[in-house]
Design a protein around this motif. Structure first.
Motif, PDB file in Angstrom:
ATOM      1  N   GLY A 143       0.689  -1.084  -0.116  1.00 29.18           N
ATOM      2  CA  GLY A 143      -0.022   0.033  -0.073  1.00 29.18           C
ATOM      3  C   GLY A 143       0.948   1.323  -0.006  1.00 29.18           C
ATOM      4  N   SER A 144       2.186   1.053   0.050  1.00 24.85           N
ATOM      5  CA  SER A 144       2.902   2.205   0.004  1.00 24.85           C
ATOM      6  C   SER A 144       3.481   2.735  -1.470  1.00 24.85           C
ATOM      7  N   ASP A 145       4.273   3.864  -1.744  1.00 25.72           N
ATOM      8  CA  ASP A 145       4.786   4.148  -2.845  1.00 25.72           C
ATOM      9  C   ASP A 145       5.679   3.228  -3.191  1.00 25.72           C
ATOM     10  N   PHE A 146       6.264   2.228  -2.407  1.00 26.33           N
ATOM     11  CA  PHE A 146       7.225   1.187  -2.589  1.00 26.33           C
ATOM     12  C   PHE A 146       6.488   0.234  -3.641  1.00 26.33           C
ATOM     13  N   GLN A 147       5.259  -0.212  -3.181  1.00 32.33           N
ATOM     14  CA  GLN A 147       4.522  -1.053  -3.925  1.00 32.33           C
ATOM     15  C   GLN A 147       3.927  -0.503  -5.188  1.00 32.33           C
ATOM     16  N   ASN A 148       3.639   0.705  -5.478  1.00 30.63           N
ATOM     17  CA  ASN A 148       3.063   1.651  -6.508  1.00 30.63           C
ATOM     18  C   ASN A 148       4.221   1.699  -7.590  1.00 30.63           C
ATOM     19  N   ARG A 149       5.358   1.721  -7.025  1.00 28.21           N
ATOM     20  CA  ARG A 149       6.538   1.938  -8.141  1.00 28.21           C
ATOM     21  C   ARG A 149       6.992   0.537  -8.362  1.00 28.21           C
ATOM     22  N   THR A 150       7.026  -0.303  -7.710  1.00 30.85           N
ATOM     23  CA  THR A 150       7.731  -1.579  -8.024  1.00 30.85           C
ATOM     24  C   THR A 150       6.749  -2.866  -8.551  1.00 30.85           C
ATOM     25  N   ARG A 151       5.389  -2.420  -8.266  1.00 33.65           N
ATOM     26  CA  ARG A 151       4.218  -3.396  -8.811  1.00 33.65           C
ATOM     27  C   ARG A 151       4.342  -4.842  -8.152  1.00 33.65           C
ATOM     28  N   LEU A 152       5.103  -4.824  -6.885  1.00 29.14           N
ATOM     29  CA  LEU A 152       5.047  -6.116  -6.363  1.00 29.14           C
ATOM     30  C   LEU A 152       3.760  -6.374  -5.697  1.00 29.14           C
ATOM     31  N   PRO A 153       3.543  -7.893  -5.636  1.00 29.72           N
ATOM     32  CA  PRO A 153       2.171  -8.172  -5.145  1.00 29.72           C
ATOM     33  C   PRO A 153       2.307  -8.106  -3.506  1.00 29.72           C
ATOM     34  N   THR A 154       1.062  -7.909  -3.167  1.00 29.01           N
ATOM     35  CA  THR A 154       0.822  -7.383  -1.683  1.00 29.01           C
ATOM     36  C   THR A 154       1.344  -8.815  -0.812  1.00 29.01           C
ATOM     37  N   LYS A 155       1.063  -9.991  -1.211  1.00 34.13           N
ATOM     38  CA  LYS A 155       1.630 -10.895  -0.381  1.00 34.13           C
ATOM     39  C   LYS A 155       3.062 -11.216  -0.210  1.00 34.13           C
ATOM     40  N   SER A 156       3.935 -10.616  -1.352  1.00 37.84           N
ATOM     41  CA  SER A 156       5.519 -10.545  -1.018  1.00 37.84           C
ATOM     42  C   SER A 156       5.904  -9.395  -0.146  1.00 37.84           C
ATOM     43  N   ARG A 198      27.421   0.419   3.272  1.00 35.56           N
ATOM     44  CA  ARG A 198      27.529   0.051   4.441  1.00 35.56           C
ATOM     45  C   ARG A 198      26.508  -1.066   5.049  1.00 35.56           C
ATOM     46  N   TYR A 199      25.397  -0.981   4.556  1.00 30.34           N
ATOM     47  CA  TYR A 199      24.408  -2.067   5.212  1.00 30.34           C
ATOM     48  C   TYR A 199      24.417  -3.255   4.170  1.00 30.34           C
ATOM     49  N   GLY A 200      25.135  -3.424   3.198  1.00 22.76           N
ATOM     50  CA  GLY A 200      24.965  -4.571   2.371  1.00 22.76           C
ATOM     51  C   GLY A 200      23.818  -4.768   1.519  1.00 22.76           C
ATOM     52  N   LEU A 201      23.032  -3.557   1.184  1.00 18.57           N
ATOM     53  CA  LEU A 201      21.745  -3.791   0.319  1.00 18.57           C
ATOM     54  C   LEU A 201      21.773  -4.069  -0.924  1.00 18.57           C
ATOM     55  N   THR A 202      21.104  -5.249  -1.336  1.00 21.68           N
ATOM     56  CA  THR A 202      21.020  -5.752  -2.653  1.00 21.68           C
ATOM     57  C   THR A 202      19.988  -5.491  -3.415  1.00 21.68           C
ATOM     58  N   ALA A 203      20.151  -5.208  -4.919  1.00 18.97           N
ATOM     59  CA  ALA A 203      19.059  -4.891  -5.734  1.00 18.97           C
ATOM     60  C   ALA A 203      18.157  -6.343  -5.848  1.00 18.97           C
ATOM     61  N   LEU A 204      16.805  -5.774  -6.019  1.00 17.30           N
ATOM     62  CA  LEU A 204      15.855  -6.866  -6.421  1.00 17.30           C
ATOM     63  C   LEU A 204      15.906  -6.980  -7.928  1.00 17.30           C
ATOM     64  N   GLN A 205      16.465  -8.303  -8.252  1.00 14.74           N
ATOM     65  CA  GLN A 205      16.691  -8.314  -9.705  1.00 14.74           C
ATOM     66  C   GLN A 205      15.457  -8.541 -10.600  1.00 14.74           C
ATOM     67  N   ASN A 206      14.409  -8.992  -9.972  1.00  9.95           N
ATOM     68  CA  ASN A 206      12.968  -9.064 -10.699  1.00  9.95           C
ATOM     69  C   ASN A 206      12.286  -7.683 -10.982  1.00  9.95           C
ATOM     70  N   VAL A 207      12.850  -6.592 -10.365  1.00  4.61           N
ATOM     71  CA  VAL A 207      12.246  -5.418 -10.494  1.00  4.61           C
ATOM     72  C   VAL A 207      13.066  -4.656 -11.328  1.00  4.61           C
ATOM     73  N   PRO A 208      12.400  -3.919 -12.444  1.00  5.24           N
ATOM     74  CA  PRO A 208      13.081  -3.291 -13.547  1.00  5.24           C
ATOM     75  C   PRO A 208      13.688  -1.755 -12.643  1.00  5.24           C
ATOM     76  N   ARG A 209      14.809  -1.421 -13.340  1.00  2.12           N
ATOM     77  CA  ARG A 209      15.256  -0.006 -12.977  1.00  2.12           C
ATOM     78  C   ARG A 209      14.246   0.825 -13.263  1.00  2.12           C
ATOM     79  N   LEU A 210      14.214   2.076 -12.185  1.00  2.00           N
ATOM     80  CA  LEU A 210      13.101   3.025 -12.332  1.00  2.00           C
ATOM     81  C   LEU A 210      13.947   4.294 -13.042  1.00  2.00           C
TER      82      LEU A 210
END
Length: 442
Positions: free
Chosen positions: A93-106, A160-172
């Protein structure tokens, strides 16, 4: 004209939750927490006006409409200056979901961090303290992953925190703004790293702030849900049957009869006088409580011999028993043991007189004379466990003196979550295991 809806009285004693709270997070700084994200937070405005305060590696959030989460401002106690600000949201329900279009369950295990601002003049450690203050709320919600929309390069935070990209989500690719990626990291790793960074920067986290997460966890994962369990719904609706109540007392007896023995172990394992005195006081309040259950059963016309000598705990009751037994019998840790009574007494410590009125009315409807003589156990625990001086509040107050680090807190929270999960399913099972007695033909 539509008549206003009259809300029925609650079985539970509840205290209103303040919208905004201020908590001491380090020796010099406070965390100001707003439990409803604001579109234009007053503490953010002067910070956002500072050149370079908004962390450019984070994509600015477009909208907070409908989002659930908290705003956190880091404020210097002496000057009142806002040093840093961030918002953490349920990812669904956040802007993150709106931009990535990932399903709610995930996204149900994910928290989204956004609106990150840090004053250019903020002392070292400010961002680490800010990240800890915001992301620990995500952990109290039961979330396991932190997600970000970050610039598509090797940014300082990602490194610093070892963040990794979600490879299934296209670049914005945003014209005039830049290219961004959805990135993530496990919450446990981020909270550990942020805590370590804060300490190294001379800003160790205050134990009272650490322990405040215990109450947030209990509230979100337990107290907000236990009223919906089958047992309390049946009491509230007047559908609890005699057979279900007898089964409830039978299962309660399975672990209550061991309470004094476990508390005795805690007395012996306590390393100092204060902790030992706490457990002695708690033990005195639990002596022979299983006998109260036996008398309740006798007044119902039941022979308690089977309950005392033959009956066995059902699955959730056994799981709850395992948590407290492992804490003190295997780990030999009386502080860890407090996770179990916080869950068990979180129920009785928050029940009100209306619950007793309704359960007594039900028992009377079964033809039992003097029904209060069959509900002594539940009534006595409301008295022992409730209030500011009850067992439940006493356990919570004590924790701030013994959980001093993020690592200690994490171990306690892990056992607490097992305990509250078991207790929730216990109160469901007291009716659902024997639901046949309240079933109606279709």
């Amino acid at each position: 004209m539509t008549a206003p809806v009259v809300k029925s009285p609650s079985l539970w004693q509840t205290r209103p939750k303040p919208q905004v709270t201020t908590q001491k997070i380090t020796a010099a700084w406070d965390a100001v927490i707003d439990r409803g994200p604001q579109s234009q937070p007053s503490l953010l405005a002067p910070l956002a006006a500072q050149a370079g305060a908004r962390a450019p590696e984070f994509l600015a959030s477009e909208s907070l409409t409908g989002a659930q989460g908290v705003d956190v401002a880091l404020v210097d106690r002496a000057s009142g200056q806002c040093l840093a600000f961030a918002t953490v949201l349920h990812a669904e329900g956040s802007d993150f979901q709106n931009r990535t279009r990932l399903p709610t369950k995930s996204l149900e295990q994910v928290a989204y961090l956004t609106r990150v601002h840090v004053s250019p003049s903020a002392p070292a450690g400010a961002q680490a303290v800010l990240l800890y203050a915001t992301l620990r709320y995500a952990r109290s919600w039961g979330r396991n992953v932190a997600a970000f929309l970050l610039a598509d390069d090797d940014t300082p935070t990602a490194r610093r925190y070892g963040l990794t990209a979600l490879q299934n989500v296209p670049r914005l690719d945003l014209p005039g703004t830049g290219a961004f990626r959805a990135k993530a990291q496990r919450l446990d790793l981020m909270l550990h790293q942020a805590s370590e960074e804060a300490s190294k920067a001379g800003q160790p986290l205050e134990p009272t702030f650490l322990v405040a997460e215990v109450l947030d966890t209990i509230t979100h994962l337990f107290l907000d849900k236990v009223g919906q369990s089958s047992f309390f719904q049946a009491v509230d609706n007047g559908t609890l049957t005699r057979e279900q109540y007898v089964y409830t007392l039978t299962q309660l007896h399975q672990f209550v009869r061991y309470t004094t023995r476990l508390l005795g172990r805690c007395v012996g394992a306590s390393p100092d006088t204060e902790l030992r005195t706490h457990f002695i006081h708690h033990l005195k309040g639990e002596v022979n409580h299983e006998i109260i259950i036996e008398r309740d059963l006798q007044h119902l016309g039941e022979d308690p011999t089977y309950v005392k000598e033959v009956a066995q705990p059902n699955l959730p009751t056994r799981e709850f028993m395992c948590t407290q037994e492992s804490a003190i019998a295997f780990y030999n840790d009386p502080v860890l043991m407090l996770a179990a009574p916080l869950a068990a007494e979180g129920v009785s410590g928050h029940l009100g007189q209306l619950f007793m009125d309704k359960i007594n009315t039900l028992v009377g409807s079964w033809g039992v004379k003097d029904p209060q003589k069959a509900t002594h156990f539940l009534g006595s625990h409301i008295e022992f466990d409730g209030g500011d001086d009850g067992h439940w509040q006493g356990n919570l107050t004590l924790l701030a003196k013994y959980l001093r680090t993020e690592q200690q807190l994490r171990g306690f929270l892990a056992l607490l979550r097992v305990s509250v999960d078991a207790v929730l399913r216990q109160w469901d099972s007291y009716v659902s295991d024997v639901e046949l007695w309240s079933a109606r033909p279709q």
